[in-house]
Design a protein around this motif. Structure first.
Motif, PDB file in Angstrom:
ATOM      1  N   LYS A  58     -69.255  23.768  36.250  1.00 61.40           N
ATOM      2  CA  LYS A  58     -70.028  24.447  35.199  1.00 61.40           C
ATOM      3  C   LYS A  58     -71.195  25.254  35.777  1.00 61.40           C
ATOM      4  O   LYS A  58     -71.643  26.218  35.185  1.00 61.40           O
ATOM      5  CB  LYS A  58     -70.496  23.363  34.228  1.00 61.40           C
ATOM      6  N   ASP A  62     -68.646  29.267  33.397  1.00 62.06           N
ATOM      7  CA  ASP A  62     -68.860  28.712  32.068  1.00 62.06           C
ATOM      8  C   ASP A  62     -67.504  28.266  31.505  1.00 62.06           C
ATOM      9  O   ASP A  62     -66.589  29.070  31.364  1.00 62.06           O
ATOM     10  CB  ASP A  62     -69.490  29.781  31.169  1.00 62.06           C
ATOM     11  N   ARG A  64     -65.238  24.700  29.412  1.00 54.97           N
ATOM     12  CA  ARG A  64     -65.294  23.484  28.584  1.00 54.97           C
ATOM     13  C   ARG A  64     -64.443  22.398  29.204  1.00 54.97           C
ATOM     14  O   ARG A  64     -63.429  22.696  29.821  1.00 54.97           O
ATOM     15  CB  ARG A  64     -64.665  23.787  27.227  1.00 54.97           C
ATOM     16  N   ASP A  94     -70.520  21.381  25.839  1.00 55.49           N
ATOM     17  CA  ASP A  94     -69.157  21.774  26.205  1.00 55.49           C
ATOM     18  C   ASP A  94     -68.274  20.650  26.743  1.00 55.49           C
ATOM     19  O   ASP A  94     -67.380  20.904  27.552  1.00 55.49           O
ATOM     20  CB  ASP A  94     -69.190  22.938  27.213  1.00 55.49           C
TER      21      ASP A  94
END
Ligand code: UDP
Length: 215
Positions: A58, A62, A64, A94
């Motif tokens: 992360k 970016d 999840r 996330d």
């Protein structure tokens, strides 16, 4: 070795509408790349290790994390592990935890994720790896149990030592940054499963046994 049924609900191709519907239903947005581990909440599946890997990824990309895992009814530790993971990720952005058992959701996730991680510390055969490879997903997984029978490092995915958090993160970042590599791994993975781990192979095994017995 086990095989999977490509026509089962979990493994058949899903249309875009169904995928969207199921991801929506379980609150999984698709505006960022998804890294997913689909596994029981179990210490040998190392969900806490997956979270550490995700934290490193992360920082660079970016994305999840989805941890989708039912609780095995014969495993009293599962609930405890789930609660620990839930506590750890409470304030993390996330990260999505899913406890429900749903074959279409598993299929939708395995079909959509940008990377499938299987950070097991111990493993049997590792059917989740087979299922993800069949859906042409790049898989980053531990070199334990049956996983190295399925992942040829650098060809059908990436293999790491189970505790190599940085190594896992690096490989995931590489895949997220190199779509062509991701696609190539996925294609190789699917071809490898088609050749070795579909029910048609089990059928051939049976025919060979019959031939041996009756020839
Ligand atoms: N599975 C599932 N829902 C979940 C987690 C796992 O349906 O939330 C399925 C997964 O798709 C696979 C099986 O459970 O078919 C797990 O098999 P695997 O060999 O990976 O691990 P095991 O749980 O047997 O150690």
């Amino acid at each position: 070795y086990p095989t999977i049924d490509p026509f089962s609900v979990k493994n058949k191709p899903l249309d875009k509408e169904t995928i969207k519907k199921y991801l929506n239903k379980f609150g999984i947005p698709t505006d960022k790349p998804i890294i997913a581990q689909i596994s029981r909440f179990d210490k040998w599946k190392d969900p806490e290790g997956v979270i550490k890997v995700f934290e490193l990824v992360k920082r660079e990309v970016d994305c999840r994390l989805v941890l989708c895992g039912n609780l095995a009814t014969d495993d009293p530790e599962g609930q405890v592990i789930y609660e620990q993971v839930s506590q750890k990720t409470r304030n993390m952005k996330d990260v999505i935890l899913i406890l429900e058992e749903n074959n279409i959701l598993v299929n939708a996730l395995q079909s959509t994720a940008s990377v499938i991680i299987q950070k097991s510390l111990r493993e049997g055969f590792g059917l989740t790896v087979t299922e993800a490879l069949w859906k042409s997903r790049p898989v980053v997984a531990s070199n334990v149990g049956g996983i190295p029978l399925q992942i040829i490092d650098g060809k059908t995915g990436f293999l790491l030592e189970p505790n190599d958090i940085t190594g896992f993160a690096r490989k995931i970042i590489t895949i997220l940054k190199e779509p062509e590599l991701a696609q190539q791994l996925g294609e190789n993975g699917q071809a490898y499963v088609k050749e070795n781990f579909l029910i048609t192979r089990s059928l051939l095994d049976y025919l060979e046994i019959l031939e041996e017995v009756f020839a």
